[in-house]
Design a protein around this motif. Structure first.
Motif, PDB file in Angstrom:
ATOM      1  N   VAL A  90       0.847  -1.195   0.000  1.00 35.20           N
ATOM      2  CA  VAL A  90       0.000   0.000   0.000  1.00 35.20           C
ATOM      3  C   VAL A  90       0.882   1.244   0.000  1.00 35.20           C
ATOM      4  CG1 VAL A  90      -1.766   1.295   1.254  1.00 35.20           C
ATOM      5  CG2 VAL A  90      -1.855  -1.204   1.202  1.00 35.20           C
ATOM      6  N   GLN A  91       0.651   2.147  -0.970  1.00 40.67           N
ATOM      7  CA  GLN A  91       1.412   3.392  -1.045  1.00 40.67           C
ATOM      8  C   GLN A  91       1.189   4.258   0.183  1.00 40.67           C
ATOM      9  OE1 GLN A  91      -0.279   4.757  -4.866  1.00 40.67           O
ATOM     10  NE2 GLN A  91       1.826   5.234  -5.418  1.00 40.67           N
ATOM     11  N   ALA A  92      -0.071   4.439   0.483  1.00 38.03           N
ATOM     12  CA  ALA A  92      -0.466   5.310   1.581  1.00 38.03           C
ATOM     13  C   ALA A  92      -1.859   4.885   2.012  1.00 38.03           C
ATOM     14  CB  ALA A  92      -0.477   6.771   1.127  1.00 38.03           C
ATOM     15  N   HIS A  93      -2.233   5.237   3.217  1.00 37.26           N
ATOM     16  CA  HIS A  93      -3.578   4.920   3.666  1.00 37.26           C
ATOM     17  C   HIS A  93      -3.997   5.890   4.766  1.00 37.26           C
ATOM     18  CE1 HIS A  93      -1.030   2.738   6.538  1.00 37.26           C
ATOM     19  NE2 HIS A  93      -2.037   2.793   7.389  1.00 37.26           N
ATOM     20  N   TYR A  94      -5.301   5.944   4.982  1.00 35.84           N
ATOM     21  CA  TYR A  94      -5.839   6.770   6.056  1.00 35.84           C
ATOM     22  C   TYR A  94      -6.525   5.860   7.057  1.00 35.84           C
ATOM     23  CZ  TYR A  94      -8.754   9.923   8.720  1.00 35.84           C
ATOM     24  OH  TYR A  94      -9.360  10.587   9.771  1.00 35.84           O
ATOM     25  N   GLU A  95      -6.222   6.061   8.336  1.00 28.87           N
ATOM     26  CA  GLU A  95      -6.812   5.255   9.406  1.00 28.87           C
ATOM     27  C   GLU A  95      -7.815   6.109  10.183  1.00 28.87           C
ATOM     28  OE1 GLU A  95      -3.753   3.588  11.886  1.00 28.87           O
ATOM     29  OE2 GLU A  95      -2.417   3.265  10.194  1.00 28.87           O
ATOM     30  N   PRO A  96      -9.115   5.909   9.945  1.00 27.32           N
ATOM     31  CA  PRO A  96     -10.106   6.754  10.615  1.00 27.32           C
ATOM     32  C   PRO A  96     -10.124   6.608  12.129  1.00 27.32           C
ATOM     33  CG  PRO A  96     -11.177   4.983   9.386  1.00 27.32           C
ATOM     34  CD  PRO A  96      -9.744   4.975   8.993  1.00 27.32           C
ATOM     35  N   LEU A 101      -3.029   9.931   8.592  1.00 29.09           N
ATOM     36  CA  LEU A 101      -2.679   9.782   7.189  1.00 29.09           C
ATOM     37  C   LEU A 101      -1.253   9.242   7.163  1.00 29.09           C
ATOM     38  CD1 LEU A 101      -3.155  12.578   4.482  1.00 29.09           C
ATOM     39  CD2 LEU A 101      -1.412  10.818   4.361  1.00 29.09           C
ATOM     40  N   ALA A 102      -1.093   8.036   6.656  1.00 32.87           N
ATOM     41  CA  ALA A 102       0.211   7.364   6.691  1.00 32.87           C
ATOM     42  C   ALA A 102       0.774   7.231   5.281  1.00 32.87           C
ATOM     43  CB  ALA A 102       0.075   5.984   7.327  1.00 32.87           C
ATOM     44  N   LEU A 103       2.018   7.710   5.114  1.00 34.95           N
ATOM     45  CA  LEU A 103       2.732   7.586   3.844  1.00 34.95           C
ATOM     46  C   LEU A 103       3.846   6.557   3.999  1.00 34.95           C
ATOM     47  CD1 LEU A 103       3.203  11.330   2.825  1.00 34.95           C
ATOM     48  CD2 LEU A 103       1.550   9.725   1.881  1.00 34.95           C
ATOM     49  N   ALA A 104       3.890   5.593   3.088  1.00 33.66           N
ATOM     50  CA  ALA A 104       4.982   4.631   3.107  1.00 33.66           C
ATOM     51  C   ALA A 104       6.274   5.335   2.723  1.00 33.66           C
ATOM     52  CB  ALA A 104       4.694   3.482   2.143  1.00 33.66           C
ATOM     53  N   ASN A 106       8.927   4.392   0.988  1.00 32.91           N
ATOM     54  CA  ASN A 106       9.427   4.226  -0.370  1.00 32.91           C
ATOM     55  C   ASN A 106       8.341   4.124  -1.426  1.00 32.91           C
ATOM     56  OD1 ASN A 106      12.077   4.177   0.590  1.00 32.91           O
ATOM     57  ND2 ASN A 106      11.967   1.986   1.000  1.00 32.91           N
ATOM     58  N   ALA A 107       7.067   4.295  -1.020  1.00 37.49           N
ATOM     59  CA  ALA A 107       6.000   4.120  -2.012  1.00 37.49           C
ATOM     60  C   ALA A 107       4.808   5.038  -1.788  1.00 37.49           C
ATOM     61  CB  ALA A 107       5.531   2.659  -2.000  1.00 37.49           C
ATOM     62  N   GLY A 108       4.967   6.081  -0.987  1.00 33.58           N
ATOM     63  CA  GLY A 108       3.832   6.944  -0.691  1.00 33.58           C
ATOM     64  C   GLY A 108       3.610   8.048  -1.697  1.00 33.58           C
ATOM     65  N   ALA A 109       4.577   8.254  -2.591  1.00 38.32           N
ATOM     66  CA  ALA A 109       4.480   9.358  -3.545  1.00 38.32           C
ATOM     67  C   ALA A 109       3.302   9.183  -4.490  1.00 38.32           C
ATOM     68  CB  ALA A 109       5.775   9.450  -4.348  1.00 38.32           C
ATOM     69  N   GLY A 110       2.588  10.283  -4.730  1.00 37.77           N
ATOM     70  CA  GLY A 110       1.492  10.278  -5.684  1.00 37.77           C
ATOM     71  C   GLY A 110       0.139   9.995  -5.089  1.00 37.77           C
ATOM     72  N   ALA A 111       0.094   9.531  -3.843  1.00 34.45           N
ATOM     73  CA  ALA A 111      -1.178   9.157  -3.218  1.00 34.45           C
ATOM     74  C   ALA A 111      -1.639  10.169  -2.177  1.00 34.45           C
ATOM     75  CB  ALA A 111      -1.051   7.777  -2.566  1.00 34.45           C
ATOM     76  N   LEU A 112      -0.895  11.257  -2.004  1.00 29.07           N
ATOM     77  CA  LEU A 112      -1.179  12.184  -0.913  1.00 29.07           C
ATOM     78  C   LEU A 112      -2.534  12.869  -1.068  1.00 29.07           C
ATOM     79  CD1 LEU A 112      -0.124  13.398   1.691  1.00 29.07           C
ATOM     80  CD2 LEU A 112       1.223  15.021   0.357  1.00 29.07           C
ATOM     81  N   ALA A 113      -2.869  13.332  -2.267  1.00 22.61           N
ATOM     82  CA  ALA A 113      -4.161  14.005  -2.481  1.00 22.61           C
ATOM     83  C   ALA A 113      -5.318  13.049  -2.202  1.00 22.61           C
ATOM     84  CB  ALA A 113      -4.248  14.548  -3.905  1.00 22.61           C
ATOM     85  N   HIS A 114      -5.207  11.836  -2.706  1.00 24.28           N
ATOM     86  CA  HIS A 114      -6.259  10.829  -2.510  1.00 24.28           C
ATOM     87  C   HIS A 114      -6.501  10.572  -1.023  1.00 24.28           C
ATOM     88  CE1 HIS A 114      -8.401   7.036  -3.874  1.00 24.28           C
ATOM     89  NE2 HIS A 114      -8.157   6.735  -2.610  1.00 24.28           N
ATOM     90  N   GLU A 115      -5.414  10.372  -0.282  1.00 31.08           N
ATOM     91  CA  GLU A 115      -5.565  10.047   1.135  1.00 31.08           C
ATOM     92  C   GLU A 115      -5.988  11.262   1.967  1.00 31.08           C
ATOM     93  OE1 GLU A 115      -5.709   7.020   2.062  1.00 31.08           O
ATOM     94  OE2 GLU A 115      -5.046   6.302   0.091  1.00 31.08           O
ATOM     95  N   TRP A 116      -5.563  12.464   1.558  1.00 32.42           N
ATOM     96  CA  TRP A 116      -6.030  13.647   2.289  1.00 32.42           C
ATOM     97  C   TRP A 116      -7.535  13.793   2.145  1.00 32.42           C
ATOM     98  CZ3 TRP A 116      -8.638  18.209   1.413  1.00 32.42           C
ATOM     99  CH2 TRP A 116      -8.676  19.088   2.514  1.00 32.42           C
ATOM    100  N   LEU A 194     -17.103   1.966  -3.704  1.00 31.57           N
ATOM    101  CA  LEU A 194     -17.358   2.495  -2.366  1.00 31.57           C
ATOM    102  C   LEU A 194     -17.453   4.015  -2.460  1.00 31.57           C
ATOM    103  CD1 LEU A 194     -14.806   0.404  -0.265  1.00 31.57           C
ATOM    104  CD2 LEU A 194     -17.305   0.254  -0.134  1.00 31.57           C
ATOM    105  N   PRO A 195     -18.440   4.641  -1.830  1.00 29.53           N
ATOM    106  CA  PRO A 195     -18.592   6.097  -1.937  1.00 29.53           C
ATOM    107  C   PRO A 195     -17.334   6.866  -1.556  1.00 29.53           C
ATOM    108  CG  PRO A 195     -20.525   5.144  -0.898  1.00 29.53           C
ATOM    109  CD  PRO A 195     -19.522   4.040  -1.029  1.00 29.53           C
ATOM    110  N   GLU A 196     -16.641   6.395  -0.509  1.00 31.01           N
ATOM    111  CA  GLU A 196     -15.434   7.105  -0.093  1.00 31.01           C
ATOM    112  C   GLU A 196     -14.308   6.981  -1.127  1.00 31.01           C
ATOM    113  OE1 GLU A 196     -15.599   3.317   2.577  1.00 31.01           O
ATOM    114  OE2 GLU A 196     -16.985   4.708   1.558  1.00 31.01           O
ATOM    115  N   GLU A 197     -14.297   5.869  -1.885  1.00 29.00           N
ATOM    116  CA  GLU A 197     -13.281   5.720  -2.930  1.00 29.00           C
ATOM    117  C   GLU A 197     -13.661   6.496  -4.191  1.00 29.00           C
ATOM    118  OE1 GLU A 197     -10.361   4.539  -2.578  1.00 29.00           O
ATOM    119  OE2 GLU A 197     -10.703   3.806  -0.539  1.00 29.00           O
TER     120      GLU A 197
END
Length: 262
Positions: A90-96, A101-104, A106-116, A194-197
């Motif tokens: 997983v590049q990044a994920h959000y834990e409600p 907001l967690a960025l990996a 070596n692989a979190g780049a590019g997913a920041l807007a989505h997870e925010w 999923l609505p959130e996705e």
């Protein structure tokens, strides 16, 4: 070992740092995070590289949305983790449950807007609905029940959710929703619809296609991606309508927050 942090990320935008090196403490203060958690295996050099990339990406996001930088931290409720709390593949994920907001590393780049967006969608739920659980996302609640907290900003956000999730007459799923359901059938599990996705992909698509600022660390793998070709992002006409409503909402939110000097 070469990591993704060693590569160059394409970016066109203002020089907020004037070439200076920033640290994660500055990110916390500038963007209003509650806490910042760094993984034990993040080296000093990786911290320096990542801090600059994350700072620029969050500043770009605030600039695009026309909101104060401190608003990114959602009134000091959002935690940021880097190189910590990673999930395999997983590049990044959000834990409600942890509002993190967690960025990996070596692989979190590019997913920041989505997870925010996930963080925002979760945070805003209690401002739209009187009764929601601590882990509910507003987009998911919106499909189940009408927002019952009246506010002019909520009306604008209501237009956003409707444009992403429902047809123009509001009586059927949107074409974007329908295409995503087809993708889920191919995938064999519920995810894309999923609505959130759906709303997160609509948001990152809006960020990716605006022309004033481009930041590959903030958002990537949208334009001309395999998922876009498969219909997993809003198409041209849909994208324009959604973007107009999203930017209108955040600009209005920004005006309110600036007047409150947040």
């Amino acid at each position: 070992m070469t990591t993704r942090l060693n590569r160059q990320f394409s970016r066109t935008g203002p020089d907020y740092r004037f070439g200076d090196q920033v640290c994660f403490d500055e990110i916390k203060t500038t963007f209003g995070f509650k806490t910042i958690i760094l993984g034990h295996w993040v080296t000093k050099n990786e911290q320096h590289v990542a801090a600059n990339l994350i700072y620029d990406a969050l500043a770009d996001l605030a600039q695009i949305l026309a909101i104060p930088p401190k608003a990114i931290g959602l009134r000091n409720t959002l935690n940021l983790a880097f190189g910590s709390r990673g999930q395999k593949g997983v590049q990044a994920h959000y834990e409600p449950d942890r509002r993190t907001l967690a960025l990996a590393k070596n692989a979190g780049a590019g997913a920041l807007a989505h997870e925010w967006w996930h963080a925002f969608d979760h945070y805003i739920c209690k401002h739209l609905f009187e009764h929601c659980s601590p882990t509910d996302f507003a987009s998911s609640m919106w499909l189940k029940t009408s927002p019952n907290i009246s506010h002019p900003l909520n009306q604008k956000l209501n237009h956003v959710y409707k444009s992403v999730l429902l047809s123009e007459n509001g009586e059927q799923p949107s074409n974007f929703f329908t295409r995503s359901m087809s993708l889920d059938k191919q995938l064999g599990r519920l995810y894309y619809s999923l609505p959130e996705e759906l709303t997160a992909r609509a948001f990152e698509c809006t960020i990716a296609y605006q022309k004033e600022i481009e930041n590959e660390f903030l958002v990537s793998d949208v334009i001309h991606s395999k998922l876009e070709r498969s219909g997993g992002f809003p198409l041209t006409g849909e994208r324009s309508d959604i973007a107009q409503k999203l930017i209108c909402y955040f600009q209005s939110l920004g005006n309110v927050l600036h007047s409150q000097q947040i």
